[in-house]
Scaffold this motif. Structure first.
Motif, PDB file in Angstrom:
ATOM      1  N   ASN A   1      64.234   8.031 -15.689  1.00  0.00           N
ATOM      2  CA  ASN A   1      62.898   8.557 -15.995  1.00  0.00           C
ATOM      3  C   ASN A   1      62.224   9.191 -14.783  1.00  0.00           C
ATOM      4  OD1 ASN A   1      62.558   6.181 -14.588  1.00  0.00           O
ATOM      5  ND2 ASN A   1      60.767   5.505 -15.752  1.00  0.00           N
ATOM      6  N   ALA A   2      63.014   9.501 -13.764  1.00  0.00           N
ATOM      7  CA  ALA A   2      62.434  10.132 -12.562  1.00  0.00           C
ATOM      8  C   ALA A   2      61.938  11.531 -12.907  1.00  0.00           C
ATOM      9  CB  ALA A   2      63.480  10.205 -11.457  1.00  0.00           C
ATOM     10  N   PRO A   3      60.824  11.951 -12.282  1.00  0.00           N
ATOM     11  CA  PRO A   3      60.303  13.305 -12.535  1.00  0.00           C
ATOM     12  C   PRO A   3      61.358  14.359 -12.219  1.00  0.00           C
ATOM     13  CG  PRO A   3      58.693  11.996 -11.317  1.00  0.00           C
ATOM     14  CD  PRO A   3      59.951  11.200 -11.350  1.00  0.00           C
ATOM     15  N   SER A   4      61.528  15.312 -13.122  1.00  0.00           N
ATOM     16  CA  SER A   4      62.562  16.339 -12.963  1.00  0.00           C
ATOM     17  C   SER A   4      62.312  17.213 -11.743  1.00  0.00           C
ATOM     18  CB  SER A   4      62.631  17.208 -14.223  1.00  0.00           C
ATOM     19  OG  SER A   4      61.373  17.838 -14.453  1.00  0.00           O
ATOM     20  N   GLU A   5      61.046  17.368 -11.343  1.00  0.00           N
ATOM     21  CA  GLU A   5      60.751  18.254 -10.213  1.00  0.00           C
ATOM     22  C   GLU A   5      61.414  17.753  -8.923  1.00  0.00           C
ATOM     23  OE1 GLU A   5      56.745  18.108  -8.561  1.00  0.00           O
ATOM     24  OE2 GLU A   5      56.220  16.615 -10.096  1.00  0.00           O
ATOM     25  N   TYR A   6      61.464  16.420  -8.734  1.00  0.00           N
ATOM     26  CA  TYR A   6      62.085  15.889  -7.519  1.00  0.00           C
ATOM     27  C   TYR A   6      63.611  15.951  -7.603  1.00  0.00           C
ATOM     28  CZ  TYR A   6      57.394  14.363  -6.518  1.00  0.00           C
ATOM     29  OH  TYR A   6      56.043  14.340  -6.285  1.00  0.00           O
ATOM     30  N   GLN A   7      64.150  15.810  -8.802  1.00  0.00           N
ATOM     31  CA  GLN A   7      65.586  15.996  -8.966  1.00  0.00           C
ATOM     32  C   GLN A   7      65.965  17.452  -8.665  1.00  0.00           C
ATOM     33  OE1 GLN A   7      67.480  13.938 -12.339  1.00  0.00           O
ATOM     34  NE2 GLN A   7      65.453  13.213 -12.922  1.00  0.00           N
ATOM     35  N   ASP A   8      65.108  18.365  -9.112  1.00  0.00           N
ATOM     36  CA  ASP A   8      65.357  19.788  -8.834  1.00  0.00           C
ATOM     37  C   ASP A   8      65.247  20.071  -7.337  1.00  0.00           C
ATOM     38  OD1 ASP A   8      65.691  20.215 -11.523  1.00  0.00           O
ATOM     39  OD2 ASP A   8      63.638  20.913 -11.871  1.00  0.00           O
ATOM     40  N   LEU A   9      64.277  19.440  -6.679  1.00  0.00           N
ATOM     41  CA  LEU A   9      64.133  19.637  -5.235  1.00  0.00           C
ATOM     42  C   LEU A   9      65.362  19.112  -4.497  1.00  0.00           C
ATOM     43  CD1 LEU A   9      60.377  18.676  -4.674  1.00  0.00           C
ATOM     44  CD2 LEU A   9      61.396  20.941  -4.416  1.00  0.00           C
ATOM     45  N   TYR A  10      65.876  17.983  -4.953  1.00  0.00           N
ATOM     46  CA  TYR A  10      67.070  17.426  -4.319  1.00  0.00           C
ATOM     47  C   TYR A  10      68.276  18.344  -4.534  1.00  0.00           C
ATOM     48  CZ  TYR A  10      70.831  14.191  -3.120  1.00  0.00           C
ATOM     49  OH  TYR A  10      71.939  13.615  -2.562  1.00  0.00           O
ATOM     50  N   LYS A  11      68.380  18.917  -5.737  1.00  0.00           N
ATOM     51  CA  LYS A  11      69.468  19.865  -6.018  1.00  0.00           C
ATOM     52  C   LYS A  11      69.334  21.100  -5.130  1.00  0.00           C
ATOM     53  CE  LYS A  11      70.143  18.418 -10.826  1.00  0.00           C
ATOM     54  NZ  LYS A  11      70.008  18.805 -12.253  1.00  0.00           N
ATOM     55  N   ASN A  12      68.101  21.568  -4.949  1.00  0.00           N
ATOM     56  CA  ASN A  12      67.869  22.719  -4.072  1.00  0.00           C
ATOM     57  C   ASN A  12      68.246  22.389  -2.629  1.00  0.00           C
ATOM     58  OD1 ASN A  12      66.928  24.216  -6.224  1.00  0.00           O
ATOM     59  ND2 ASN A  12      64.774  23.755  -5.828  1.00  0.00           N
ATOM     60  N   TYR A  13      67.936  21.157  -2.228  1.00  0.00           N
ATOM     61  CA  TYR A  13      68.294  20.713  -0.876  1.00  0.00           C
ATOM     62  C   TYR A  13      69.812  20.726  -0.703  1.00  0.00           C
ATOM     63  CZ  TYR A  13      69.344  17.378   2.863  1.00  0.00           C
ATOM     64  OH  TYR A  13      69.848  16.777   3.974  1.00  0.00           O
ATOM     65  N   LEU A  14      70.524  20.169  -1.670  1.00  0.00           N
ATOM     66  CA  LEU A  14      71.990  20.159  -1.594  1.00  0.00           C
ATOM     67  C   LEU A  14      72.551  21.579  -1.586  1.00  0.00           C
ATOM     68  CD1 LEU A  14      72.880  17.224  -4.050  1.00  0.00           C
ATOM     69  CD2 LEU A  14      72.814  17.172  -1.540  1.00  0.00           C
ATOM     70  N   ALA A  15      71.939  22.456  -2.401  1.00  0.00           N
ATOM     71  CA  ALA A  15      72.398  23.847  -2.447  1.00  0.00           C
ATOM     72  C   ALA A  15      72.191  24.525  -1.103  1.00  0.00           C
ATOM     73  CB  ALA A  15      71.658  24.603  -3.549  1.00  0.00           C
ATOM     74  N   GLN A  16      71.068  24.205  -0.446  1.00  0.00           N
ATOM     75  CA  GLN A  16      70.798  24.815   0.861  1.00  0.00           C
ATOM     76  C   GLN A  16      71.765  24.289   1.921  1.00  0.00           C
ATOM     77  OE1 GLN A  16      66.640  24.816   1.622  1.00  0.00           O
ATOM     78  NE2 GLN A  16      66.768  26.188   3.377  1.00  0.00           N
ATOM     79  N   VAL A  17      72.073  22.972   1.838  1.00  0.00           N
ATOM     80  CA  VAL A  17      73.058  22.395   2.752  1.00  0.00           C
ATOM     81  C   VAL A  17      74.418  23.064   2.548  1.00  0.00           C
ATOM     82  CG1 VAL A  17      74.349  20.306   3.314  1.00  0.00           C
ATOM     83  CG2 VAL A  17      71.875  20.188   2.989  1.00  0.00           C
ATOM     84  N   ALA A  18      74.797  23.225   1.271  1.00  0.00           N
ATOM     85  CA  ALA A  18      76.072  23.877   0.969  1.00  0.00           C
ATOM     86  C   ALA A  18      76.063  25.328   1.446  1.00  0.00           C
ATOM     87  CB  ALA A  18      76.347  23.810  -0.526  1.00  0.00           C
ATOM     88  N   ALA A  19      74.880  25.970   1.345  1.00  0.00           N
ATOM     89  CA  ALA A  19      74.782  27.364   1.777  1.00  0.00           C
ATOM     90  C   ALA A  19      74.986  27.480   3.283  1.00  0.00           C
ATOM     91  CB  ALA A  19      73.430  27.934   1.388  1.00  0.00           C
ATOM     92  N   TYR A  20      74.436  26.481   4.045  1.00  0.00           N
ATOM     93  CA  TYR A  20      74.638  26.497   5.492  1.00  0.00           C
ATOM     94  C   TYR A  20      76.130  26.407   5.827  1.00  0.00           C
ATOM     95  CZ  TYR A  20      69.631  25.893   6.399  1.00  0.00           C
ATOM     96  OH  TYR A  20      68.287  26.057   6.484  1.00  0.00           O
ATOM     97  N   LYS A  21      76.827  25.496   5.162  1.00  0.00           N
ATOM     98  CA  LYS A  21      78.253  25.317   5.442  1.00  0.00           C
ATOM     99  C   LYS A  21      79.060  26.523   4.940  1.00  0.00           C
ATOM    100  CE  LYS A  21      78.046  20.291   5.486  1.00  0.00           C
ATOM    101  NZ  LYS A  21      78.557  19.025   4.916  1.00  0.00           N
ATOM    102  N   ALA A  22      78.666  27.054   3.784  1.00  0.00           N
ATOM    103  CA  ALA A  22      79.355  28.238   3.259  1.00  0.00           C
ATOM    104  C   ALA A  22      79.154  29.427   4.183  1.00  0.00           C
ATOM    105  CB  ALA A  22      78.843  28.563   1.861  1.00  0.00           C
ATOM    106  N   SER A  23      77.972  29.497   4.789  1.00  0.00           N
ATOM    107  CA  SER A  23      77.700  30.579   5.731  1.00  0.00           C
ATOM    108  C   SER A  23      78.637  30.505   6.930  1.00  0.00           C
ATOM    109  CB  SER A  23      76.238  30.513   6.194  1.00  0.00           C
ATOM    110  OG  SER A  23      75.978  31.480   7.173  1.00  0.00           O
ATOM    111  N   VAL A  24      78.872  29.271   7.400  1.00  0.00           N
ATOM    112  CA  VAL A  24      79.802  29.096   8.527  1.00  0.00           C
ATOM    113  C   VAL A  24      81.210  29.493   8.092  1.00  0.00           C
ATOM    114  CG1 VAL A  24      80.850  27.412  10.084  1.00  0.00           C
ATOM    115  CG2 VAL A  24      78.404  27.300   9.593  1.00  0.00           C
ATOM    116  N   ASP A  25      81.597  29.043   6.895  1.00  0.00           N
ATOM    117  CA  ASP A  25      82.932  29.398   6.398  1.00  0.00           C
ATOM    118  C   ASP A  25      83.091  30.910   6.277  1.00  0.00           C
ATOM    119  OD1 ASP A  25      83.578  26.732   6.258  1.00  0.00           O
ATOM    120  OD2 ASP A  25      83.035  26.531   4.132  1.00  0.00           O
ATOM    121  N   GLN A  26      82.061  31.581   5.743  1.00  0.00           N
ATOM    122  CA  GLN A  26      82.129  33.029   5.585  1.00  0.00           C
ATOM    123  C   GLN A  26      82.166  33.722   6.935  1.00  0.00           C
ATOM    124  OE1 GLN A  26      82.461  34.739   2.638  1.00  0.00           O
ATOM    125  NE2 GLN A  26      82.805  36.509   3.969  1.00  0.00           N
ATOM    126  N   GLU A  27      81.391  33.210   7.869  1.00  0.00           N
ATOM    127  CA  GLU A  27      81.383  33.787   9.213  1.00  0.00           C
ATOM    128  C   GLU A  27      82.754  33.661   9.866  1.00  0.00           C
ATOM    129  OE1 GLU A  27      79.775  35.680  12.596  1.00  0.00           O
ATOM    130  OE2 GLU A  27      78.983  35.449  10.558  1.00  0.00           O
TER     131      GLU A  27
END
Length: 457
Positions: A134-160
């Motif tokens: 029953n956790a508010p969806s907005e915080y779950q979405d924020l956590y997903k965005n955080y994970l996506a940003q972390v993955a983007a940082y690592k993907a950026s290194v891989d692409q570089e």
């Protein structure tokens, strides 16, 4: 028998002194004398009169209006006996009920928000999702965005690194080509140098595999056609110069190739430390925002809780209950009004009448006559009741107020006298019972009383 009337003196006496006037004045004189004597012996009470009421020392409780709302139910009746906890007044409370529902809804929302923030924080710190169903969806979405940003940082290194590897591969290929070209040039220089050495040495080296042996063959053919030594020297000089020009040109090309090889650069692989640093910074900033939001949410919870407590008090205040068992005495100023300002005294609860209760008679004396009143003086109270035998109580003055009380633009002083009625008298008494109060301030003989009257003393 002897008859005194036959005496001459007796007859004279009766004629002189047994008159009507003599018989009338003498009794009057004697009455006056006796009255004067009695007036010097019999004393008269000097009193101050007022209207008094019977009250206890103090009420058990004061009933105050607790709300500005309109009164819905009023059970306050003068003289009625109430029990502790009995409802005395109720107010309309629709607004308070609505506010309570609204505030409870807000409080629930803020608490859920606080729980969501805590689960968001736990998810960040633990690296795995800690959200409940029953956790508010907005915080779950924020956590997903955080994970996506972390993955983007690592993907950026891989692409570089992929881009750098591709560029490095192209650079290596270019470098290899340049090195191959340089090697070819250096080989040609050696081959030209071999031809040149053969010409200068006037001997034939092993130049069968030399691709430039045709130069030497041409040189030999030209020499054979020359008739003089001068011609032969001239041919040789021309061939040697041509070969040297080619060697210089090739050396220049070799140097250019070396410079190009040196200019070809490769880039090292990008370390994940930079991405890790970005992830760490993002995590710290996100946690800081969570802490800030938690503090803000807690403030909202505290504010709503305080409002809810205040509203609960207001809701409780819409019902007034008796705090003690006793007798109701109303403030007649308000009666049955529908609206009574909050904090206004509406009634008092007095103790039940019994021998254990100390009763006082209160009355007001004009300030001009208060100097005659002293603590300890006797008070005689006669109740204003239609009884065959009037209720008479005797008391003593216990308290005299120091400050006067203005009543109808006249200054009065409140006086309290303690009374001690018997058990049978208690049954005839009720709080607020009015009657005539007489304070005996002095005793004088009737003679002195009339003397002071005559002398205006």
């Amino acid at each position: 028998m002897f008859n005194k009337n036959t005496l001459e003196s007796t007859e004279f006496y009766n004629r002189r002194y047994s008159t009507y006037t003599t018989k009338f004045i003498l009794p009057i004189f004697l009455f006056v004398v006796l009255t004067i004597v009695a007036s010097t012996l019999v004393k008269r009470e000097i009193t101050v009169k007022s209207t008094g009421e019977i009250w206890p020392v103090k009420p058990l409780a004061t009933v105050q209006s607790t709300s500005n709302n309109s009164i819905e139910l009023n059970k306050l009746v003068e003289g009625t006996i109430v029990k502790k906890g009995q409802v005395l007044l109720t107010y309309k409370h629709q607004n308070e009920t609505t506010n309570e529902q609204l505030l409870k809804s807000q409080l629930q929302e803020y608490k859920l928000d606080k729980k969501g923030l805590q689960e968001y924080q736990d998810s960040l710190e633990n690296g795995v999702s800690s959200f409940s169903n029953n956790a508010p969806s907005e915080y779950q979405d924020l956590y997903k965005n955080y994970l996506a940003q972390v993955a983007a940082y690592k993907a950026s290194v891989d692409q570089e690194n992929t881009d750098r590897n591709s560029a490095n591969s192209q650079a290596q290929n270019q470098k290899q080509q340049l090195q191959n070209s340089k090697s070819t040039i250096n080989t040609q220089v050696g081959q030209y140098q071999q031809i040149l050495n053969t010409i200068n040495a006037k001997k034939t080296d092993n130049i069968n595999d030399n691709p430039f042996k045709y130069i030497y063959s041409n040189y030999v053919s030209q020499i054979n056609t020359c008739k003089t030594q001068s011609e032969r020297e001239q041919v040789k000089e021309q061939v040697v110069n041509d070969i040297n020009d080619k060697i210089q040109s090739l050396n220049s090309a070799s140097r250019d190739a070396s410079n190009q090889i040196a200019a070809v650069a490769t880039s090292p692989s990008v370390s994940y430390k930079e991405a890790d640093d970005k992830v760490l910074l993002l995590k710290e900033q996100t946690l800081a925002n969570i802490k800030k939001n938690q503090a803000s949410t807690q403030t909202k919870i505290d504010e709503v809780t305080a409002k809810l407590d205040g509203n609960s008090d207001e809701l409780k205040n819409t019902k007034i209950k008796a705090t003690d068992t006793g007798v109701i005495h109303l403030n007649t100023e308000f009666g049955k009004q529908k609206y009574i300002a909050k904090g206004t005294d509406v009634a008092s609860i007095y103790p039940l009448l019994s021998k254990k209760i100390k009763l006082y008679l209160t009355f007001y004396i004009p300030a001009s006559r208060i100097s005659n009143i002293k603590v300890g003086q006797s008070v005689r109270y006669t109740a204003s009741q239609n009884l065959a035998k009037p209720l008479v109580l005797i008391g003593k003055v216990k308290k005299i107020d120091t400050a006067p009380t203005p009543i109808h633009e006249i200054s009065y002083v409140k006086v309290s006298a303690k009374i001690d009625p018997t058990k049978s008298q208690l049954s005839k008494i009720h709080y607020g019972l009015q009657g005539k109060s007489v304070i005996i301030v002095d005793k004088k003989t009737w003679f002195n009383y009339f003397k002071d009257k005559v002398l205006n003393n």
